[in-house]
Motif scaffolding. Structure first.
Motif, mmCIF file in Angstrom:
data_model
loop_
_atom_site.group_PDB
_atom_site.id
_atom_site.type_symbol
_atom_site.label_atom_id
_atom_site.label_comp_id
_atom_site.label_asym_id
_atom_site.label_seq_id
_atom_site.Cartn_x
_atom_site.Cartn_y
_atom_site.Cartn_z
ATOM 1 N N GLU A 75 0.818 -1.209 0.000
ATOM 2 C CA GLU A 75 0.000 0.000 0.000
ATOM 3 C C GLU A 75 0.858 1.267 0.000
ATOM 4 O OE1 GLU A 75 -3.341 2.015 2.828
ATOM 5 O OE2 GLU A 75 -3.438 -0.170 2.541
ATOM 6 N N ALA A 76 1.899 1.309 0.811
ATOM 7 C CA ALA A 76 2.713 2.527 0.914
ATOM 8 C C ALA A 76 4.186 2.289 0.582
ATOM 9 C CB ALA A 76 2.592 3.110 2.320
ATOM 10 N N THR A 77 4.556 1.074 0.249
ATOM 11 C CA THR A 77 5.957 0.752 -0.032
ATOM 12 C C THR A 77 6.040 -0.291 -1.144
ATOM 13 O OG1 THR A 77 5.981 -1.039 1.582
ATOM 14 C CG2 THR A 77 6.665 1.140 2.373
ATOM 15 N N ILE A 78 7.261 -0.558 -1.553
ATOM 16 C CA ILE A 78 7.532 -1.670 -2.468
ATOM 17 C C ILE A 78 8.697 -2.450 -1.864
ATOM 18 C CG2 ILE A 78 8.171 -2.399 -4.790
ATOM 19 C CD1 ILE A 78 7.208 0.310 -5.819
ATOM 20 N N VAL A 79 8.528 -3.749 -1.700
ATOM 21 C CA VAL A 79 9.588 -4.603 -1.180
ATOM 22 C C VAL A 79 10.341 -5.185 -2.380
ATOM 23 C CG1 VAL A 79 10.125 -6.673 0.160
ATOM 24 C CG2 VAL A 79 8.243 -5.174 0.867
ATOM 25 N N PHE A 80 11.663 -5.010 -2.386
ATOM 26 C CA PHE A 80 12.504 -5.557 -3.445
ATOM 27 C C PHE A 80 13.410 -6.635 -2.873
ATOM 28 C CE2 PHE A 80 11.451 -1.414 -5.140
ATOM 29 C CZ PHE A 80 11.286 -1.658 -6.492
ATOM 30 N N CYS A 81 13.725 -7.615 -3.695
ATOM 31 C CA CYS A 81 14.717 -8.627 -3.350
ATOM 32 C C CYS A 81 15.675 -8.714 -4.537
ATOM 33 C CB CYS A 81 14.046 -9.977 -3.093
ATOM 34 S SG CYS A 81 15.227 -11.272 -2.669
ATOM 35 N N VAL A 82 16.896 -8.242 -4.344
ATOM 36 C CA VAL A 82 17.893 -8.190 -5.412
ATOM 37 C C VAL A 82 18.930 -9.284 -5.185
ATOM 38 C CG1 VAL A 82 19.712 -6.764 -6.451
ATOM 39 C CG2 VAL A 82 17.571 -5.703 -5.701
ATOM 40 N N SER A 83 19.311 -9.972 -6.252
ATOM 41 C CA SER A 83 20.318 -11.027 -6.133
ATOM 42 C C SER A 83 21.268 -11.005 -7.324
ATOM 43 C CB SER A 83 19.644 -12.396 -6.018
ATOM 44 O OG SER A 83 18.923 -12.670 -7.212
ATOM 45 N N ALA A 84 22.462 -11.513 -7.099
ATOM 46 C CA ALA A 84 23.480 -11.693 -8.135
ATOM 47 C C ALA A 84 24.414 -12.793 -7.665
ATOM 48 C CB ALA A 84 24.256 -10.397 -8.375
ATOM 49 N N PHE A 85 25.105 -13.421 -8.592
ATOM 50 C CA PHE A 85 26.062 -14.452 -8.208
ATOM 51 C C PHE A 85 27.302 -13.813 -7.616
ATOM 52 C CE2 PHE A 85 23.683 -16.817 -11.519
ATOM 53 C CZ PHE A 85 23.284 -17.881 -10.736
ATOM 54 N N LYS A 86 27.701 -14.277 -6.465
ATOM 55 C CA LYS A 86 28.896 -13.761 -5.801
ATOM 56 C C LYS A 86 30.148 -14.063 -6.626
ATOM 57 C CE LYS A 86 30.374 -13.331 -1.049
ATOM 58 N NZ LYS A 86 30.245 -13.839 0.293
ATOM 59 N N SER A 87 30.108 -15.132 -7.395
ATOM 60 C CA SER A 87 31.264 -15.539 -8.198
ATOM 61 C C SER A 87 31.506 -14.632 -9.406
ATOM 62 C CB SER A 87 31.093 -16.978 -8.679
ATOM 63 O OG SER A 87 29.915 -17.092 -9.457
ATOM 64 N N CYS A 88 30.517 -13.811 -9.760
ATOM 65 C CA CYS A 88 30.676 -12.910 -10.905
ATOM 66 C C CYS A 88 31.350 -11.620 -10.441
ATOM 67 C CB CYS A 88 29.324 -12.602 -11.537
ATOM 68 S SG CYS A 88 29.486 -11.504 -12.968
ATOM 69 N N LEU A 89 32.456 -11.281 -11.073
ATOM 70 C CA LEU A 89 33.223 -10.107 -10.670
ATOM 71 C C LEU A 89 32.627 -8.797 -11.190
ATOM 72 C CD1 LEU A 89 36.823 -11.536 -11.193
ATOM 73 C CD2 LEU A 89 35.475 -11.439 -9.079
ATOM 74 N N THR A 90 31.682 -8.868 -12.135
ATOM 75 C CA THR A 90 31.136 -7.641 -12.722
ATOM 76 C C THR A 90 29.770 -7.255 -12.155
ATOM 77 O OG1 THR A 90 30.149 -8.867 -14.567
ATOM 78 C CG2 THR A 90 32.383 -7.984 -14.889
ATOM 79 N N THR A 91 29.230 -8.060 -11.256
ATOM 80 C CA THR A 91 27.926 -7.723 -10.670
ATOM 81 C C THR A 91 28.056 -7.565 -9.163
ATOM 82 O OG1 THR A 91 27.333 -10.062 -10.441
ATOM 83 C CG2 THR A 91 26.595 -8.946 -12.447
ATOM 84 N N SER A 92 27.146 -6.771 -8.610
ATOM 85 C CA SER A 92 27.098 -6.581 -7.162
ATOM 86 C C SER A 92 25.657 -6.312 -6.769
ATOM 87 C CB SER A 92 27.980 -5.411 -6.737
ATOM 88 O OG SER A 92 27.707 -5.054 -5.396
ATOM 89 N N ALA A 93 25.044 -7.250 -6.078
ATOM 90 C CA ALA A 93 23.660 -7.075 -5.634
ATOM 91 C C ALA A 93 23.554 -5.859 -4.714
ATOM 92 C CB ALA A 93 23.159 -8.336 -4.931
ATOM 93 N N ALA A 94 24.562 -5.637 -3.870
ATOM 94 C CA ALA A 94 24.528 -4.494 -2.946
ATOM 95 C C ALA A 94 24.538 -3.172 -3.711
ATOM 96 C CB ALA A 94 25.715 -4.565 -1.987
ATOM 97 N N LYS A 95 25.407 -3.050 -4.722
ATOM 98 C CA LYS A 95 25.465 -1.812 -5.516
ATOM 99 C C LYS A 95 24.171 -1.620 -6.308
ATOM 100 C CE LYS A 95 30.474 -1.508 -6.029
ATOM 101 N NZ LYS A 95 31.593 -1.594 -6.962
ATOM 102 N N PHE A 96 23.642 -2.699 -6.859
ATOM 103 C CA PHE A 96 22.389 -2.611 -7.609
ATOM 104 C C PHE A 96 21.266 -2.134 -6.688
ATOM 105 C CE2 PHE A 96 18.398 -4.084 -9.290
ATOM 106 C CZ PHE A 96 18.493 -3.891 -10.658
ATOM 107 N N ALA A 97 21.177 -2.720 -5.495
ATOM 108 C CA ALA A 97 20.125 -2.340 -4.544
ATOM 109 C C ALA A 97 20.270 -0.876 -4.127
ATOM 110 C CB ALA A 97 20.162 -3.256 -3.324
ATOM 111 N N THR A 98 21.512 -0.418 -3.911
ATOM 112 C CA THR A 98 21.744 0.980 -3.541
ATOM 113 C C THR A 98 21.325 1.908 -4.684
ATOM 114 O OG1 THR A 98 23.551 0.407 -2.050
ATOM 115 C CG2 THR A 98 23.520 2.666 -2.890
#
Length: 122
Positions: A75-98
């Protein structure tokens, strides 16, 4: 888009043809074409995972260098769940979420400032 959502899009027909060709060892140039391969390489896989409880559901990326991003509008928010493979050096779930949080905050601030501006004109 509507046909795809309802399971009636061409993607499922092509998947069926590809699986049939594989099972019967039938070579098919279409499925080896770079354009076809690229059209099925989803670096960002998103979907709404609606639930009314305080829990959330997520899923992983569908390619090694991609992201999974489920969302649940409330109703007043959106819950997101972001994921990426830790083994991939070019992705970062934390940076994407930020980045997602910062982008949504900027949009929210823009909407609020337009609302205040509109109310002041009345």
């Amino acid at each position: 888009m509507t046909e795809n959502i309802q399971g009636e899009g061409i993607d499922l027909h092509l998947l069926g043809l590809r699986q049939t060709a594989l099972e019967h060892n039938i070579p098919c140039e279409l499925f080896q074409d770079e354009a076809y391969k690229l059209s099925n390489y989803f670096k960002l896989s998103t979907s709404q995972v609606a639930c009314k409880s305080d829990s959330f559901m997520g899923y992983g990326p569908v390619v090694p260098d991609g992201y999974g991003c489920s969302y649940n509008p409330r109703e007043a928010t959106i819950v997101f769940c972001v994921s990426a493979f830790k083994s991939c050096l070019t992705t970062s779930a934390a940076k994407f979420a930020t980045s997602l949080d910062e982008s949504l905050s900027a949009i929210g601030n823009l909407v609020e400032s337009r609302k205040i501006s509109t109310e002041n004109r009345k």
